[in-house]
Scaffold this active site. Structure first.
Site, PDB file in Angstrom:
ATOM      1  N   GLU A 158      -6.736   4.877   7.897  1.00 39.80           N
ATOM      2  CA  GLU A 158      -6.509   6.029   7.678  1.00 39.80           C
ATOM      3  C   GLU A 158      -7.786   6.643   7.218  1.00 39.80           C
ATOM      4  O   GLU A 158      -8.149   7.845   7.374  1.00 39.80           O
ATOM      5  CB  GLU A 158      -5.461   6.176   6.808  1.00 39.80           C
ATOM      6  CG  GLU A 158      -4.066   6.000   7.573  1.00 39.80           C
ATOM      7  CD  GLU A 158      -3.038   5.334   6.831  1.00 39.80           C
ATOM      8  OE1 GLU A 158      -2.939   5.616   5.659  1.00 39.80           O
ATOM      9  OE2 GLU A 158      -2.058   4.837   7.508  1.00 39.80           O
TER      10      GLU A 158
ATOM     11  N   GLY B  35       3.018  -1.062   4.413  1.00 36.84           N
ATOM     12  CA  GLY B  35       2.901   0.278   4.080  1.00 36.84           C
ATOM     13  C   GLY B  35       4.372   0.826   3.817  1.00 36.84           C
ATOM     14  O   GLY B  35       4.959   0.529   2.704  1.00 36.84           O
TER      15      GLY B  35
ATOM     16  N   GLY C  61       2.640   2.260  10.825  1.00 35.72           N
ATOM     17  CA  GLY C  61       3.473   3.527  10.578  1.00 35.72           C
ATOM     18  C   GLY C  61       4.441   3.925  11.970  1.00 35.72           C
ATOM     19  O   GLY C  61       4.959   4.653  12.259  1.00 35.72           O
TER      20      GLY C  61
ATOM     21  N   HIS D 248      -9.579   1.321   5.032  1.00 37.09           N
ATOM     22  CA  HIS D 248      -8.277   1.246   5.624  1.00 37.09           C
ATOM     23  C   HIS D 248      -8.479   2.198   6.762  1.00 37.09           C
ATOM     24  O   HIS D 248      -9.315   3.310   6.900  1.00 37.09           O
ATOM     25  CB  HIS D 248      -7.241   1.869   4.656  1.00 37.09           C
ATOM     26  CG  HIS D 248      -5.838   1.965   5.330  1.00 37.09           C
ATOM     27  ND1 HIS D 248      -5.247   2.766   6.108  1.00 37.09           N
ATOM     28  CD2 HIS D 248      -4.806   1.014   5.054  1.00 37.09           C
ATOM     29  CE1 HIS D 248      -4.195   2.511   6.619  1.00 37.09           C
ATOM     30  NE2 HIS D 248      -3.596   1.472   5.982  1.00 37.09           N
TER      31      HIS D 248
ATOM     32  N   ASN E  82       0.875  -1.116  -0.041  1.00 41.48           N
ATOM     33  CA  ASN E  82      -0.006  -0.073  -0.032  1.00 41.48           C
ATOM     34  C   ASN E  82       0.773   1.240  -0.156  1.00 41.48           C
ATOM     35  O   ASN E  82       1.437   1.387   1.152  1.00 41.48           O
ATOM     36  CB  ASN E  82      -0.899  -0.063   1.306  1.00 41.48           C
ATOM     37  CG  ASN E  82      -1.699   1.263   1.371  1.00 41.48           C
ATOM     38  OD1 ASN E  82      -1.721   2.013   0.356  1.00 41.48           O
ATOM     39  ND2 ASN E  82      -2.507   1.155   2.460  1.00 41.48           N
ATOM     40  N   TRP E  83       1.076   1.980  -1.282  1.00 46.30           N
ATOM     41  CA  TRP E  83       2.018   2.957  -1.342  1.00 46.30           C
ATOM     42  C   TRP E  83       1.371   4.269  -0.600  1.00 46.30           C
ATOM     43  O   TRP E  83       2.253   5.247  -0.656  1.00 46.30           O
ATOM     44  CB  TRP E  83       2.090   3.223  -2.683  1.00 46.30           C
ATOM     45  CG  TRP E  83       2.901   2.187  -3.316  1.00 46.30           C
ATOM     46  CD1 TRP E  83       3.123   0.925  -2.861  1.00 46.30           C
ATOM     47  CD2 TRP E  83       3.432   1.987  -4.804  1.00 46.30           C
ATOM     48  NE1 TRP E  83       3.981  -0.061  -3.698  1.00 46.30           N
ATOM     49  CE2 TRP E  83       4.085   0.728  -5.031  1.00 46.30           C
ATOM     50  CE3 TRP E  83       3.359   2.878  -5.584  1.00 46.30           C
ATOM     51  CZ2 TRP E  83       4.670   0.350  -6.198  1.00 46.30           C
ATOM     52  CZ3 TRP E  83       4.146   2.444  -7.042  1.00 46.30           C
ATOM     53  CH2 TRP E  83       4.765   1.238  -7.109  1.00 46.30           C
ATOM     54  N   LYS E  84       0.097   4.298  -0.262  1.00 43.01           N
ATOM     55  CA  LYS E  84      -0.524   5.300   0.194  1.00 43.01           C
ATOM     56  C   LYS E  84      -0.226   6.608  -0.493  1.00 43.01           C
ATOM     57  O   LYS E  84      -0.295   6.398  -1.766  1.00 43.01           O
ATOM     58  CB  LYS E  84      -0.025   5.680   1.807  1.00 43.01           C
ATOM     59  CG  LYS E  84      -0.294   4.362   2.636  1.00 43.01           C
ATOM     60  CD  LYS E  84       0.071   4.473   3.961  1.00 43.01           C
ATOM     61  CE  LYS E  84      -0.250   3.169   4.740  1.00 43.01           C
ATOM     62  NZ  LYS E  84      -0.077   3.330   6.311  1.00 43.01           N
TER      63      LYS E  84
ATOM     64  N   SER F  72       3.561  -2.202  10.449  1.00 42.97           N
ATOM     65  CA  SER F  72       5.085  -2.427  10.614  1.00 42.97           C
ATOM     66  C   SER F  72       5.793  -3.926  10.155  1.00 42.97           C
ATOM     67  O   SER F  72       6.467  -4.081  10.841  1.00 42.97           O
ATOM     68  CB  SER F  72       5.345  -2.058  12.028  1.00 42.97           C
ATOM     69  OG  SER F  72       4.962  -0.633  12.258  1.00 42.97           O
TER      70      SER F  72
HETATM   71  P1  13P Z   1       3.259   0.337   7.763  1.00 41.84           P
HETATM   72  O1  13P Z   1       3.518  -0.877   7.112  1.00 41.84           O
HETATM   73  O2  13P Z   1       3.973   1.504   7.505  1.00 41.84           O
HETATM   74  O3  13P Z   1       2.995   0.148   9.211  1.00 41.84           O
HETATM   75  O4  13P Z   1       1.461   0.801   7.144  1.00 41.84           O
HETATM   76  C1  13P Z   1       0.966  -0.423   7.435  1.00 41.84           C
HETATM   77  C2  13P Z   1      -0.565  -0.238   6.505  1.00 41.84           C
HETATM   78  O5  13P Z   1      -1.194   0.810   6.915  1.00 41.84           O
HETATM   79  C3  13P Z   1      -0.685  -0.846   5.340  1.00 41.84           C
HETATM   80  O6  13P Z   1      -1.880  -0.600   4.834  1.00 41.84           O
END
Ligand code: 13P
Length: 251
Positions: A97, A234, A173, A95, A9-11, A213
């Site tokens: 977020e 992420g 994150g 998600h 997930n590149w956000k 993470s």
């Molecule tokens: P991180 O791997 O940066 O913790 O993010 C996880 C995430 O939200 C994947 O959708």
């Protein structure tokens, strides 16, 4: 047997030119890798450029969100038809977020899952508790509520097409991964709940990913758990080396 799936997930990272470099790097490393399904989820603006790079490989494309309507006056939204048109086969829905910053509720998640399925996209449905909820021993209750609301009144046929991602919000994150046992406890609960509400066959085939993470150094211990079938990555999916290492270490 459930085939492992690792999704990146590149956000809201990577311009088109940066996405092209990353996708080319991942393609170079992973082109012959078929032991896991690999899905890249760039931002909307880079979907088509990434698709053109991976279209002739086993690597698949996913979006990070979807509109619940097919078309219409919905400024800023992107529909299932448009995602298919860009080459998507998967879409991340709900998600944390999106729930936190954009007010997505379980009801919205339910509508988006239906939109994805009717547009022949595979939903990766995210659920997970906050730190406060975990510390108040509410993890299972929260996850159950999200499952109940998000998957409300879906048919067996619909459920058999979805993927669930358990992402504890406190692990996203933060560098703080759930321990393999903490994750397995929730994954096992999710599978049991699906078995009770739908069927044992659906539960047995359901892929449940862990997210929060995930790194090259912790993917192995997560993947040996019975009910963890892959990862939604992420930060570590934004670099070729770490993403490729996660994919390789996952099998
Ligand atoms: P991180 O791997 O940066 O913790 O993010 C996880 C995430 O939200 C994947 O959708």
């Amino acid at each position: 047997m459930r085939k492992p799936l690792i999704a990146g997930n590149w956000k809201m990272y990577k311009t088109i030119s940066e996405a092209i470099i990353l996708a080319n790097g991942i393609k170079r490393e992973m082109v012959d890798f078929t032991s896991s399904d690999i899905v890249l989820c760039p931002p909307f603006t880079a979907l088509n450029s990434v698709y053109e790079i991976i279209m002739d490989t086993p690597i698949k494309l996913g979006a990070q969100d979807i509109a619940w309507e097919k078309e219409g006056a919905f400024t800023g939204e992107v529909s299932s038809v448009m995602l298919k048109d860009c080459g998507c086969e998967f879409v991340i829905i709900g998600h944390s977020e999106r729930r936190k910053y954009f007010g997505e509720t379980d009801e919205i998640v339910n509508k988006k899952i239906r939109a994805a399925l009717s547009g022949s996209l595979i939903p990766i449905v995210c659920i997970g508790e906050s730190l406060k909820e975990r510390e108040s021993n509410l993890t299972i209750e929260v996850v159950k509520k999200q499952l109940k609301g998000g998957l409300r009144e879906l048919t067996d046929e619909q459920i058999s097409k979805i993927i669930i991602a358990y992402e504890p919000v406190w692990a996203i994150g933060t560098g703080k991964t759930a321990t393999p046992l903490q994750a397995e406890e929730v994954h096992c609960f999710i599978r049991k709940w699906i078995e009770e509400v739908f069927s044992s066959k659906i539960a047995e085939n359901l892929r449940i990913l862990y997210g929060g993470s995930v790194k090259p150094s912790n993917i192995k211990e997560l993947m040996v758990q019975d009910d963890i079938d892959g990862a939604l990555v992420g930060g570590a999916s934004l670099k070729v080396e770490s993403f490729a290492e996660i994919v390789k270490n996952a099998v």
